[in-house]
Design an enzyme around this catalytic site. Structure first.
Site, mmCIF file in Angstrom:
data_model
loop_
_atom_site.group_PDB
_atom_site.id
_atom_site.type_symbol
_atom_site.label_atom_id
_atom_site.label_comp_id
_atom_site.label_asym_id
_atom_site.label_seq_id
_atom_site.Cartn_x
_atom_site.Cartn_y
_atom_site.Cartn_z
ATOM 1 N N SER A 218 0.840 -1.190 0.000
ATOM 2 C CA SER A 218 0.000 0.000 0.000
ATOM 3 C C SER A 218 0.883 1.251 0.000
ATOM 4 O O SER A 218 1.723 1.402 -0.879
ATOM 5 C CB SER A 218 -0.970 -0.044 1.189
ATOM 6 O OG SER A 218 -2.009 0.882 1.022
ATOM 7 N N ASP A 334 -8.884 -5.579 -5.734
ATOM 8 C CA ASP A 334 -8.508 -4.523 -4.795
ATOM 9 C C ASP A 334 -9.276 -3.265 -5.190
ATOM 10 O O ASP A 334 -8.920 -2.585 -6.144
ATOM 11 C CB ASP A 334 -6.996 -4.286 -4.876
ATOM 12 C CG ASP A 334 -6.503 -3.290 -3.829
ATOM 13 O OD1 ASP A 334 -7.344 -2.616 -3.205
ATOM 14 O OD2 ASP A 334 -5.275 -3.195 -3.649
ATOM 15 N N HIS A 365 -7.082 -6.035 -1.218
ATOM 16 C CA HIS A 365 -5.926 -5.176 -1.011
ATOM 17 C C HIS A 365 -4.786 -5.923 -0.330
ATOM 18 O O HIS A 365 -4.985 -6.629 0.651
ATOM 19 C CB HIS A 365 -6.337 -3.979 -0.156
ATOM 20 C CG HIS A 365 -5.289 -2.926 -0.052
ATOM 21 N ND1 HIS A 365 -4.634 -2.403 -1.147
ATOM 22 C CD2 HIS A 365 -4.759 -2.276 1.031
ATOM 23 C CE1 HIS A 365 -3.774 -1.482 -0.755
ATOM 24 N NE2 HIS A 365 -3.826 -1.391 0.556
#
Length: 611
Positions: A218, A334, A365
């Site tokens: 991320s 995601d 994710h």
């Protein structure tokens, strides 16, 4: 003066004692071991009680907190004791993050109110404060048990304006690229590190080979790319996992104000508040300079247009200097950091001639590549072992729908080279089930009415709705493999000067409680007012038709026999867009609206599956 780690008060007596114990009992020097092109766990590197852990501050070339001094980044090091007792030099796995020192707690009003008319201004939101956590010398324990026993040093740093690092968080600003660059420069002997945040006692990274790899998930996966775009020497390879590669693509979509999935109302200034864990006395200056001036003037929630502010936070625009080898990882489902983020950078890096591979799974994710893939990548580029990873014929590894994430299927590339575009047309009946076919329509138009209180899932499941138009293929007689970026061209008119436009590609019938791959194939959103350009919108003239062209999110999915592919057009998406008052009507001109699907096997495969 130069700081000696052997005399440092940072090191505990326990660590110093471990030096002595090892030197008394050791007769052979420990070195990394490799087998089948991968670094192996070495027993001598595996005793965590003997690892050397210390922290320091690396001086950067910028001052973003306004104190007149170069910002210093807080850095923590974890290394095998042999880097001290045996003068062993090792490569570095480096992870940087704005999250290590804590984030703001959820509180009412921290997100932007999405119940506003398009083009309107929402009321001012609440700005939370972050309570910093963590103690020296350990910033994070992530990745150390994975890599230190395999003959790597693991380094962590807090990004600008977070934790014990100086500066201001800018959420994609230049300092977030230059900060990890400075740490890499220090690891290569080109920048200065100090024992304290304010002080002159230097720390030398004499244990580093000057070969560095970065990884993270991320935001932590964004920063390896940010560092790589500086072209810094010594950063040999990066493995970003679900990275945000453009803050415009994260908070906007084709001119539309669109939230990341699961965080309705979030925008770039919300994320700024969320991570701003740095020095309390610097926060007022940072807030005024970054959040309340640069972001407020640039983010533009009124139009959603692409501008200079967003361009400066798009790493695709900064790849000229990038030299690092790239192994990219992402999930096709995601809906937070969407799969376009990874694909656009992978494609550009490949076009630059950089060594590239991409790993996609079917989940949401996060999700790193299998350990073996990461190991081979870092073994090649950091240890210099010729394992042939850069010469592998297959560049894409995709986890099929029912498979374990550790067992991807190898393909020559992504998109699948055997895929070609199939353009599908719409036939009448969209308030129930219209047709999605190779044949053209004889019906000119159909109309839907916007209602943001109804979710996309509800719209896809019902057999009739005036709030969406749904066009479906015949029931598939054979599996159909989609690989690439679906594209839509929608000709529509609105009875209002502004409108949201949302598209879902779904697999029907809808499976309640099904797997993440069972229902939603891919999605996309656009602002019809930006039909000409992302940089300047124009009001819609009620009743006038406009053609809006945009991409849906990249995908690679096998739709099972027995299912139907549904192309759903609606206006406001309850989970992602702003929520204007209900009632806006969109009229879609069927004979000038198409869906283009990248199908493995092309038109012939589509005909076999649908005839």
């Amino acid at each position: 003066m130069t700081f000696s780690l052997k005399l440092s008060p940072i090191l505990s007596f326990a660590v110093l004692f471990s030096f002595i114990g090892y030197s008394q009992n050791s007769t052979e020097k420990a070195t990394p071991i490799f087998k089948d092109g991968e670094a192996q766990i070495v027993e001598a590197f595996s005793n965590s009680e003997k690892w050397i852990r210390h922290d320091l501050w690396v001086e950067t070339e910028f001052d973003t907190d306004g104190d007149g001094e170069p910002d210093r980044m807080h850095v923590a090091v974890t290394r095998p004791e042999q880097t001290e007792t045996e003068d062993l030099k090792l490569p570095v796995i480096y992870v940087s993050s704005p999250y290590f020192a804590g984030v703001a707690a959820d509180a009412p009003g921290t997100m932007w109110d999405v119940n506003v008319e398009l083009g309107g201004t929402a009321k001012e939101r609440f700005h939370p404060e972050v309570t910093r956590r963590g103690q020296r010398p350990i910033i994070s324990n992530s990745h150390i048990t994975k890599w230190v026993p395999r003959g790597y040093i693991v380094v962590h740093s807090s990004s600008p304006g977070t934790g014990l690092s100086d500066g201001a968080p800018t959420i994609g600003g230049k300092n977030e690229s230059l900060a990890p660059k400075a740490v890499i420069d220090w690891l290569c002997g080109r920048a200065k590190g100090y024992t304290e945040r304010e002080g002159n006692d230097e720390v030398i990274a004499y244990w580093s080979t000057g070969k560095i790899g970065m990884t993270g998930t991320s935001y932590n996966g964004t920063l390896p790319l940010a560092a790589a775009t500086t072209g810094v020497e010594g950063l040999e390879a990066i493995i970003p996992i679900a990275p945000n590669t453009s803050y415009y693509h994260y908070y906007r979509s084709n001119g539309l104000v669109r939230s990341p999935g699961g965080y309705l109302g979030e925008d770039i200034d919300v994320l700024y508040d969320f991570v701003h864990s740095g020095k309390e006395e610097n926060r007022a200056y940072n807030n005024k300079t970054v959040r309340d001036t640069e972001m407020k003037n640039g983010m533009d929630r009124e139009t959603g247009d692409y501008n200079e502010f967003w361009s400066g936070r798009d790493y695709l625009n900064q790849m000229d200097k990038m030299k690092a080898a790239l192994l990219m990882s992402h999930g096709f489902n995601d809906w937070n950091v969407m799969p376009e983020h990874s694909y656009r950078i992978y494609k550009a890096a490949k076009e630059k001639g950089l060594p590239t591979q991409i790993y996609y799974h079917q989940l949401g994710h996060g999700g790193p590549p299998p350990m073996s893939m990461m190991n081979r990548w870092f073994t090649k580029y950091l240890h210099g072992i010729n394992n042939g990873v850069e010469k592998e014929e297959n560049k894409a590894y995709i986890v099929r729908e029912q498979d374990d994430t550790q067992e991807p299927t190898a393909y020559k590339d992504y998109p699948n080279p055997d895929a070609s575009n199939v353009t599908l047309n719409l036939t009448a009946g969209g308030v129930m089930y219209g047709g999605l076919t190779l044949n053209s329509s004889s019906v000119k138009s159909e109309t839907l009415s916007d209602d943001a209180t109804i979710s996309g899932r509800e719209l896809a499941k019902v057999a009739y709705s005036k709030n969406r138009l749904l066009y479906v293929t015949p029931k598939l007689k054979d599996h159909l493999h989609i690989s690439g970026v679906p594209k839509v061209s929608i000709t529509l008119s609105s009875n209002h000067e502004s409108a949201n436009l949302s598209v879902w590609l779904v697999s029907l019938p809808w499976q309640e409680g099904g797997k993440i791959t069972d229902n939603i194939i891919t999605r996309g959103w656009a602002d019809p007012k930006n039909y000409k350009s992302l940089t300047k919108e124009e009001d819609l003239e009620p009743g006038k038709f406009y053609t809006v062209n945009f991409d849906l999110q990249p995908d690679d999915q096998i739709i099972k026999a027995g299912q139907q592919i549904g192309f759903m057009i609606f206006s406001s998406d309850k989970e992602f867009t702003l929520h204007p008052k209900a009632g806006t009507k969109l009229t879609v001109q069927l004979d000038e609206t198409t869906l283009t699907l990248p199908v493995v096997g092309g038109k012939d495969a589509f005909m076999r599956a649908t005839n």
